[in-house]
Design a protein around this motif. Structure first.
Motif, short mmCIF file in Angstrom:
data_model
loop_
_atom_site.label_atom_id
_atom_site.label_comp_id
_atom_site.label_asym_id
_atom_site.label_seq_id
_atom_site.Cartn_x
_atom_site.Cartn_y
_atom_site.Cartn_z
N TRP A 6 0.86 -1.18 0.00
CA TRP A 6 0.00 0.00 0.00
C TRP A 6 0.90 1.23 0.00
O TRP A 6 1.86 1.30 0.76
CB TRP A 6 -0.87 0.03 1.25
N GLU A 7 0.59 2.21 -0.85
CA GLU A 7 1.34 3.46 -0.84
C GLU A 7 0.49 4.57 -1.42
O GLU A 7 -0.48 4.32 -2.14
CB GLU A 7 2.67 3.34 -1.59
N TRP A 8 0.85 5.79 -1.09
CA TRP A 8 0.12 6.97 -1.55
C TRP A 8 0.81 7.56 -2.77
O TRP A 8 2.02 7.75 -2.77
CB TRP A 8 0.06 8.02 -0.44
N ALA A 9 0.02 7.83 -3.81
CA ALA A 9 0.50 8.59 -4.96
C ALA A 9 0.04 10.03 -4.71
O ALA A 9 -1.15 10.27 -4.46
CB ALA A 9 -0.10 8.06 -6.25
N LEU A 10 0.96 10.97 -4.73
CA LEU A 10 0.65 12.36 -4.42
C LEU A 10 0.68 13.19 -5.70
O LEU A 10 1.58 13.06 -6.52
CB LEU A 10 1.67 12.90 -3.41
N THR A 19 7.13 13.94 -7.57
CA THR A 19 8.25 13.02 -7.38
C THR A 19 8.79 13.13 -5.96
O THR A 19 9.54 12.28 -5.51
CB THR A 19 9.37 13.30 -8.38
N ALA A 20 8.44 14.20 -5.26
CA ALA A 20 8.81 14.38 -3.85
C ALA A 20 7.76 15.29 -3.23
O ALA A 20 7.28 16.20 -3.89
CB ALA A 20 10.19 15.00 -3.74
N PRO A 21 7.32 15.07 -2.05
CA PRO A 21 7.70 13.97 -1.16
C PRO A 21 7.09 12.66 -1.64
O PRO A 21 6.11 12.66 -2.37
CB PRO A 21 7.11 14.41 0.18
N ARG A 41 -0.94 17.52 6.59
CA ARG A 41 -0.65 18.97 6.63
C ARG A 41 0.73 19.28 6.07
O ARG A 41 0.90 20.20 5.28
CB ARG A 41 -0.78 19.49 8.06
N THR A 42 1.71 18.49 6.46
CA THR A 42 3.07 18.68 5.95
C THR A 42 3.11 18.43 4.46
O THR A 42 3.76 19.16 3.70
CB THR A 42 4.05 17.74 6.68
N LEU A 43 2.42 17.40 4.00
CA LEU A 43 2.38 17.10 2.57
C LEU A 43 1.75 18.26 1.79
O LEU A 43 2.25 18.66 0.73
CB LEU A 43 1.60 15.81 2.32
N ALA A 44 0.66 18.82 2.32
CA ALA A 44 0.00 19.94 1.66
C ALA A 44 0.92 21.16 1.60
O ALA A 44 0.95 21.87 0.60
CB ALA A 44 -1.30 20.28 2.38
N GLU A 45 1.68 21.38 2.65
CA GLU A 45 2.61 22.52 2.67
C GLU A 45 3.74 22.36 1.67
O GLU A 45 4.32 23.34 1.23
CB GLU A 45 3.18 22.70 4.08
#
Length: 69
Positions: A6-10, A19-21, A41-45
């Motif tokens: 399982w993993e998140w595609a952002l 490609t990051a994060p 929240r960190t991902l959105a930032e």
């Protein structure tokens, strides 16, 4: 023994994959969802606007919006 992955595609605001994060890989859906709940929240930032949960490469749940209220 093969374990599920399982993993998140952002994606950014335009829908382009980031490609990051990067998301770590998880062996359970619960762990993956818990991680997103703790880090959204960190991902959105850092530019992530949407997250798609992938199970062995296929989207497993509806896309999640990562917008701050």
């Amino acid at each position: 023994m093969i374990r599920p992955r399982w993993e998140w595609a952002l994606d950014d605001d335009t829908g382009a994959p980031l490609t990051a994060p990067l998301s770590p890989a998880f062996t359970t859906q619960y762990d993956a969802e818990e991680w997103l709940g703790e880090h959204w929240r960190t991902l959105a930032e850092t530019g992530a606007a949407r997250a798609r949960l992938l199970h062995d490469g296929a989207q497993a749940t509806p896309t999640v919006e990562l917008r701050k209220p």
